[in-house]
Design a protein around this motif. Sequence first.
Motif, PDB file in Angstrom:
ATOM      1  N   LYS B  48       0.813  -1.122  -0.051  1.00 26.65           N
ATOM      2  CA  LYS B  48       0.051  -0.005  -0.058  1.00 26.65           C
ATOM      3  C   LYS B  48       0.700   1.327  -0.149  1.00 26.65           C
ATOM      4  O   LYS B  48       2.093   1.140   0.397  1.00 26.65           O
ATOM      5  N   PHE B  49       0.192   2.226  -0.465  1.00 19.29           N
ATOM      6  CA  PHE B  49       1.129   3.495  -0.718  1.00 19.29           C
ATOM      7  C   PHE B  49       1.499   3.903   0.696  1.00 19.29           C
ATOM      8  O   PHE B  49       0.815   4.305   1.707  1.00 19.29           O
ATOM      9  N   PRO B  50       2.952   4.163   0.952  1.00 22.53           N
ATOM     10  CA  PRO B  50       3.323   4.380   2.331  1.00 22.53           C
ATOM     11  C   PRO B  50       3.107   5.786   2.782  1.00 22.53           C
ATOM     12  O   PRO B  50       3.022   7.056   1.883  1.00 22.53           O
ATOM     13  N   GLN B  51       2.482   5.960   4.114  1.00 19.28           N
ATOM     14  CA  GLN B  51       1.979   7.187   4.401  1.00 19.28           C
ATOM     15  C   GLN B  51       3.134   8.367   4.878  1.00 19.28           C
ATOM     16  O   GLN B  51       2.766   9.673   4.295  1.00 19.28           O
ATOM     17  N   GLN B  52       4.330   8.253   4.958  1.00 21.07           N
ATOM     18  CA  GLN B  52       5.442   8.909   4.814  1.00 21.07           C
ATOM     19  C   GLN B  52       5.629   9.762   3.419  1.00 21.07           C
ATOM     20  O   GLN B  52       6.197  10.641   3.541  1.00 21.07           O
ATOM     21  N   CYS B  53       5.206   8.991   2.479  1.00 21.83           N
ATOM     22  CA  CYS B  53       5.505   9.654   1.149  1.00 21.83           C
ATOM     23  C   CYS B  53       4.334  10.662   0.567  1.00 21.83           C
ATOM     24  O   CYS B  53       4.534  11.377  -0.623  1.00 21.83           O
ATOM     25  N   LEU B  54       3.499  10.772   1.588  1.00 20.29           N
ATOM     26  CA  LEU B  54       2.256  11.585   0.902  1.00 20.29           C
ATOM     27  C   LEU B  54       2.594  13.104   0.878  1.00 20.29           C
ATOM     28  O   LEU B  54       2.168  13.670   0.081  1.00 20.29           O
ATOM     29  N   LYS B  55       3.666  13.398   1.918  1.00 19.55           N
ATOM     30  CA  LYS B  55       4.082  14.989   1.968  1.00 19.55           C
ATOM     31  C   LYS B  55       4.900  15.374   0.556  1.00 19.55           C
ATOM     32  O   LYS B  55       4.879  16.288   0.078  1.00 19.55           O
ATOM     33  N   GLU B  56       5.567  14.116  -0.087  1.00 21.50           N
ATOM     34  CA  GLU B  56       6.254  14.404  -1.120  1.00 21.50           C
ATOM     35  C   GLU B  56       5.497  14.435  -2.453  1.00 21.50           C
ATOM     36  O   GLU B  56       5.852  14.520  -3.695  1.00 21.50           O
ATOM     37  N   CYS B 149      12.372  13.242 -14.658  1.00 17.90           N
ATOM     38  CA  CYS B 149      13.020  14.209 -13.907  1.00 17.90           C
ATOM     39  C   CYS B 149      13.015  14.028 -12.351  1.00 17.90           C
ATOM     40  O   CYS B 149      13.928  14.119 -11.607  1.00 17.90           O
ATOM     41  N   PHE B 150      11.802  13.935 -12.105  1.00 17.71           N
ATOM     42  CA  PHE B 150      11.252  13.733 -10.557  1.00 17.71           C
ATOM     43  C   PHE B 150      12.168  12.690  -9.913  1.00 17.71           C
ATOM     44  O   PHE B 150      12.645  12.452  -9.035  1.00 17.71           O
ATOM     45  N   LEU B 151      11.879  11.341 -10.854  1.00 19.87           N
ATOM     46  CA  LEU B 151      12.528  10.088 -10.248  1.00 19.87           C
ATOM     47  C   LEU B 151      14.163  10.355 -10.207  1.00 19.87           C
ATOM     48  O   LEU B 151      14.793   9.926  -9.145  1.00 19.87           O
ATOM     49  N   LYS B 152      14.809  11.304 -11.020  1.00 18.21           N
ATOM     50  CA  LYS B 152      16.244  11.391 -11.043  1.00 18.21           C
ATOM     51  C   LYS B 152      16.851  11.971 -10.019  1.00 18.21           C
ATOM     52  O   LYS B 152      17.648  11.962  -9.451  1.00 18.21           O
ATOM     53  N   ASP B 153      15.876  13.362  -9.860  1.00 19.05           N
ATOM     54  CA  ASP B 153      16.094  14.216  -8.621  1.00 19.05           C
ATOM     55  C   ASP B 153      16.016  13.330  -7.379  1.00 19.05           C
ATOM     56  O   ASP B 153      16.943  13.769  -6.616  1.00 19.05           O
ATOM     57  N   LYS B 154      15.224  12.580  -7.101  1.00 21.71           N
ATOM     58  CA  LYS B 154      14.854  12.139  -5.948  1.00 21.71           C
ATOM     59  C   LYS B 154      15.898  10.800  -5.745  1.00 21.71           C
ATOM     60  O   LYS B 154      16.046   9.771  -4.797  1.00 21.71           O
ATOM     61  N   GLN B 155      16.839  10.302  -6.785  1.00 27.44           N
ATOM     62  CA  GLN B 155      17.796   9.343  -6.968  1.00 27.44           C
ATOM     63  C   GLN B 155      16.908   7.972  -6.779  1.00 27.44           C
ATOM     64  O   GLN B 155      17.600   7.090  -6.171  1.00 27.44           O
ATOM     65  N   HIS B 156      15.919   7.902  -7.420  1.00 26.89           N
ATOM     66  CA  HIS B 156      15.040   6.635  -7.479  1.00 26.89           C
ATOM     67  C   HIS B 156      14.766   6.022  -6.081  1.00 26.89           C
ATOM     68  O   HIS B 156      14.938   4.816  -5.920  1.00 26.89           O
ATOM     69  N   ASP B 157      14.480   6.806  -5.063  1.00 29.38           N
ATOM     70  CA  ASP B 157      14.218   6.220  -3.738  1.00 29.38           C
ATOM     71  C   ASP B 157      12.833   5.814  -3.683  1.00 29.38           C
ATOM     72  O   ASP B 157      11.988   6.000  -4.640  1.00 29.38           O
ATOM     73  N   LEU B 158      12.413   5.395  -2.536  1.00 31.25           N
ATOM     74  CA  LEU B 158      11.095   4.477  -2.372  1.00 31.25           C
ATOM     75  C   LEU B 158      10.024   5.486  -2.842  1.00 31.25           C
ATOM     76  O   LEU B 158       9.040   5.142  -3.632  1.00 31.25           O
ATOM     77  N   CYS B 159      10.168   6.524  -2.177  1.00 29.99           N
ATOM     78  CA  CYS B 159       8.758   7.349  -2.416  1.00 29.99           C
ATOM     79  C   CYS B 159       8.519   7.899  -3.623  1.00 29.99           C
ATOM     80  O   CYS B 159       7.518   8.055  -4.357  1.00 29.99           O
TER      81      CYS B 159
END
Lengths: 443, 184
Positions: B48-56, B149-159
């Motif tokens: 399920k979508f992680p709660q901590q990623c909602l802010k991003e 670009c979003f993925l590359k900027d976040k370095q492909h992290d979980l969120c």
Amino acid sequence: MVPEHLAQIGPPGLELQSTDGVIKVKVSPPEANQRNKMWIDDLSFKYNLVFWENSSHPQLQSKNIFPVDTIDDLAEDSTYCFKVQANLPLEAKQGFFSPVSCVKTTQKANDLLCATNLSVVALNMKFHLLWNNQEEQEVNYNVQYLYGFQKMLNDDYSDKWPSVPGCENITSTCCNFSSIITNMGFYYLRVQASKGHNKSCLSREIKVDPLRTNGIGPPGVRLDLSDTLLHILISPPGGPEDQVMRDNYDLSYRILYWKNSSDKEEEVKQKEVKQTIATVADVSPSTLYCVKVQAFSEAYNKSGAYSQQECIHTPAGTPLPLIIFGIFMGALLVVLLVATPFVFVLYQAYTKIKYVFFPSCQPPLNIEGFGAEPFSSPYLSAAEEPVENCCVIESMITEEGNQIDFTDYKHSKHSSRDSGNYSNDNNSSESKGSKETLEKEIV
Amino acid sequence: MNAFGLIQICLILSSSTIISSLQCNHLPLQQSKVIENSLRLLDKMGKKFPQQCLKEKMSFRFPTQVLQLRQKETVGVAIEEIFQHIFYIFSQNLTLAAWDGKALDQFQNGLYLQIEQLEACVIKKYTQHLWSKEVRRLKLKKYFQKIDCFLKDKQHDLCSWEISRAEMRRCLQLIDKMTRKLKN
């Protein structure tokens, strides 16, 4: 000015490797190591390889290849030259060719160890790979597979083919690879043959497109009769537990049915349905009907095998007038059985009511005392007594002073014949009554 | 252009239509199955979508004008391009996403099949030329570049992966809706 409309595609990189009579080609995309790219999605490049044998009259061959690919069917010990271009069909653009690179092919090692003639047999989504063994001695086989999309990637997957579960170290020349197959995309398969620890050989690859390669099996058929209807119950190929066939092919069914008579040839009729229940109306009585069904997919232009022939005998029918007569007689019987007692009961009730409340017998009006209180008349209608001629017997018993005068009795006897109709007062009736009884005794 | 030239073009177009339609009857059925399975696999591959990623969470705004194309041929090319973009995104570094590898492989395989089939079935040169100049196509490219670009900027992290996955899910649902509409 739109940069994408103006920009052109640069030349890709090309690496060649000559092994075992074939040429292994590795293409690197244009802008490979650039930080800022015009064409970011390098997976969408379609590479067109142009090659020819280095001779006086070279014949150019053109082939669409993957980033990492193999060119076989080349002449041994010959020099071939290659150049490749990267195209983007969606941009309607063709790129510049790479510089030409030439290489010499080696001798083909005629390795009898290798598996040959790879073929796939599939029915109802159960897949089998078959191959030939050229060696007489026992060889160990390892069947490997690759997802179709992995060939599109820039990485070299040549050594990264996983093994098919259950076909890792086998000696038979058959492998059931249904476990790795889904309806999502196509697959490549190859067989690695090995003998001992040193020698091994990879066969040619075979591409498997599951839904196209798969064969549709025969459906199940069951027949049922009701009135003049023949019901055909179809169970889809793959069985009731397996929905794969129905889900992916959007199956329809072709039904063939005919009257099976020994004397004459009957016309075979056809019916196409989408559901698993079909009905044939107006079947003739006392006839043997035979049915066979085939499943087919219009979308994939595929037909399956016909089911086994199922036959059923229709019952002897009753002609219509007889049916009508039978119904009529039955209704008549029911009416008689029900109506007759009912009418009888009604009639009985009517007569009783009539008798009690409206009697038919009225007494004559001239009779006196009719309507007076009952039991007022002491005279009951008595039956006429048989009276014979009788004579008065003189009194035999003579007692002094007690002579009974019988002459009076005669009168009284006469008068006694008319008894019953006279109304007398009580005293005289008593004495007369006793005299009558005495006389009766005498008579 | 003289009459003979026109006749030639017509013949080529009609013959390509016949050829492609003969081989491509299965395409609508296959496509609806691929989209249906892709949505299922997208759900299956992660949790399920992680709660901590909602802010991003980012709003990418898919260009819905692309789905309002009238001609059936252009629709085929548009879908091919969308699938191509999704395929590229999911071929990036997924280590930090920690998704189910098998589900991911099947998802990619299904997309690739559709890309290949659409390419084989759509009338190539004429339609592709039209599509390449289409204005709405640039908006589509911009949308997918934004996600990349979003993925590359976040370095492909979980969120960043989870947000992208949710976005791709939405995108596929829109395509599904469009293809169903076209079918009817």
